[in-house]
Design an enzyme around this catalytic site. Sequence first.
Site, PDB file in Angstrom:
ATOM      1  N   HIS A  67       0.854  -1.201   0.000  1.00 59.57           N
ATOM      2  CA  HIS A  67       0.000   0.000   0.000  1.00 59.57           C
ATOM      3  C   HIS A  67       0.880   1.238   0.000  1.00 59.57           C
ATOM      4  O   HIS A  67       1.384   1.660   1.042  1.00 59.57           O
ATOM      5  CB  HIS A  67      -0.908  -0.019   1.246  1.00 59.57           C
ATOM      6  CG  HIS A  67      -1.859   1.135   1.351  1.00 59.57           C
ATOM      7  ND1 HIS A  67      -3.216   0.969   1.499  1.00 59.57           N
ATOM      8  CD2 HIS A  67      -1.657   2.478   1.364  1.00 59.57           C
ATOM      9  CE1 HIS A  67      -3.801   2.154   1.575  1.00 59.57           C
ATOM     10  NE2 HIS A  67      -2.879   3.078   1.510  1.00 59.57           N
ATOM     11  N   GLY A  75      -3.653  15.990  -1.304  1.00 56.88           N
ATOM     12  CA  GLY A  75      -4.629  16.820  -1.992  1.00 56.88           C
ATOM     13  C   GLY A  75      -5.887  17.048  -1.179  1.00 56.88           C
ATOM     14  O   GLY A  75      -6.928  17.410  -1.720  1.00 56.88           O
ATOM     15  N   THR A 105      -7.925   9.406  -1.362  1.00 53.80           N
ATOM     16  CA  THR A 105      -8.993  10.404  -1.341  1.00 53.80           C
ATOM     17  C   THR A 105      -9.140  11.091  -2.686  1.00 53.80           C
ATOM     18  O   THR A 105     -10.242  11.307  -3.179  1.00 53.80           O
ATOM     19  CB  THR A 105      -8.682  11.512  -0.320  1.00 53.80           C
ATOM     20  OG1 THR A 105      -8.204  10.925   0.866  1.00 53.80           O
ATOM     21  CG2 THR A 105      -9.897  12.358  -0.037  1.00 53.80           C
ATOM     22  N   HIS A 230      -5.096  -0.145   7.568  1.00 58.48           N
ATOM     23  CA  HIS A 230      -5.088   0.875   8.646  1.00 58.48           C
ATOM     24  C   HIS A 230      -5.762   0.318   9.913  1.00 58.48           C
ATOM     25  O   HIS A 230      -6.352   1.073  10.689  1.00 58.48           O
ATOM     26  CB  HIS A 230      -5.814   2.170   8.238  1.00 58.48           C
ATOM     27  CG  HIS A 230      -5.444   2.735   6.912  1.00 58.48           C
ATOM     28  ND1 HIS A 230      -4.166   2.704   6.411  1.00 58.48           N
ATOM     29  CD2 HIS A 230      -6.194   3.384   5.971  1.00 58.48           C
ATOM     30  CE1 HIS A 230      -4.154   3.295   5.219  1.00 58.48           C
ATOM     31  NE2 HIS A 230      -5.363   3.698   4.930  1.00 58.48           N
ATOM     32  N   ASP A 289       1.954   3.019   3.523  1.00 58.63           N
ATOM     33  CA  ASP A 289       1.181   4.208   3.137  1.00 58.63           C
ATOM     34  C   ASP A 289       2.128   5.295   2.608  1.00 58.63           C
ATOM     35  O   ASP A 289       1.822   6.488   2.671  1.00 58.63           O
ATOM     36  CB  ASP A 289       0.335   4.741   4.294  1.00 58.63           C
ATOM     37  CG  ASP A 289      -0.991   5.350   3.841  1.00 58.63           C
ATOM     38  OD1 ASP A 289      -1.236   5.415   2.614  1.00 58.63           O
ATOM     39  OD2 ASP A 289      -1.766   5.780   4.706  1.00 58.63           O
TER      40      ASP A 289
HETATM   41 ZN   LIG Z   1      -5.953   4.932   3.407  1.00 63.90          ZN
END
Ligand SMILES: [Zn+2]
Length: 394
Positions: A67, A75, A105, A230, A289
């Site tokens: 990931h 953003g 997002t 997460h 991440d």
């Molecule tokens: Zn995420």
Amino acid sequence: MAGSIALLKLLSNARVFAPEDLGIRHVLIGGGRILGLSDQKDMLLAAGATEYDLGGARLIPGFIDGHAHVTGGGGESGFKTRVPPVPLGHFTTAGVTSVVGVLGTDDTTRDTRSLLAQTLALRDEGIGAWCHTGGYHVPPVTLTGSVRDDIVFLDPVIGVGELAISDHRSSQPTLSELLRIASDVHVAGMISGKAGILHLHLGDGDRGMDLVRRALSECELPARVFNPTHINRRKALFDEAVALANDGCTVDITAFPVAEDEDAWAADVALGKYLDSGAPADRITISSDGGGCLPVFNDKGEMLHMDIGRPSSLIETLQELLSSGRTLDSVLPAFTSNVADILRLNDRGRIRQDGVADIVALDSDNQITDVMAGGTWHVQKGKQTVFGQFETEN
Ligand SMILES: [Zn+2]
């Protein structure tokens, strides 16, 4: 012929964690693969091979970061907060030799095309790279117009994600919307032989894993299709994730920074708790991440500040685990073989004959000294030796 023989590399006298502890081994590399692995050096001696004597240093499989926002994420607080793409060296110097890119997002100014292009750029630069189609939102953004076609026909696309649930930034998907996407992913995975997983971003919302539990109880899809990440961002969410792992899901810890007073578990603590819980040791993974934003919101949904995730959080997590007394072979699968298994990357994540030569050497302080991706040294003696197109040595 002479040229190809000169490309053979013999890594001798290494303590190999495959991730299981194999003891001292010698590893012959050629054509980007592991050609041989033996405790008898004579068995592997090949004329013209370049020998690298590891002097007993530990070799581990390169990390698979399941990931990362390879295009840059962010953003979430205006256009200037769009994070730039993650350069090759941020992965390789952190021991990451394979990565799965995701959109988050912002799947509006970012799309599957640019994600696919950046994924292919990382392949060109020498590491293993795949991506998911879609992003936080429903219906998922795609390149071909369909999730199934993206996975079946676009080589690097292996699943959908990170689709957001229990988050104010999500599309607030219903169970039936989620199931429709999950079924497309599952069938596309069967047709293509790829991972076929729905990689789920879990937000801070109180609903937690509710939608996933309902999905498991109300449909015929195998639990492995639902792949929450997460899971350590809230302590109660983590407990829900452990229960889901017992029910067949592979769950993913994020190696983000956690403050003392936060209702979250740091990645090393979370992995320790997971393993101690007795949940299946092969259903837990850790990702970085990297390139994503780590925003902190107030209760009005306004962003207070933003950090950027880094692939180096993986090796830092491993170092924390080792200094807390965990053994390397007990924690390594979460960074390597477990990730390969859920992603169906069958020739990655392990040091074994015929596997891709993705290998990391650790010194006695658990620092990364050397990194090989696809049989090529990218880091040697702690220094990056292969640079991405727009990276410079400084
Ligand atoms: Zn995420």
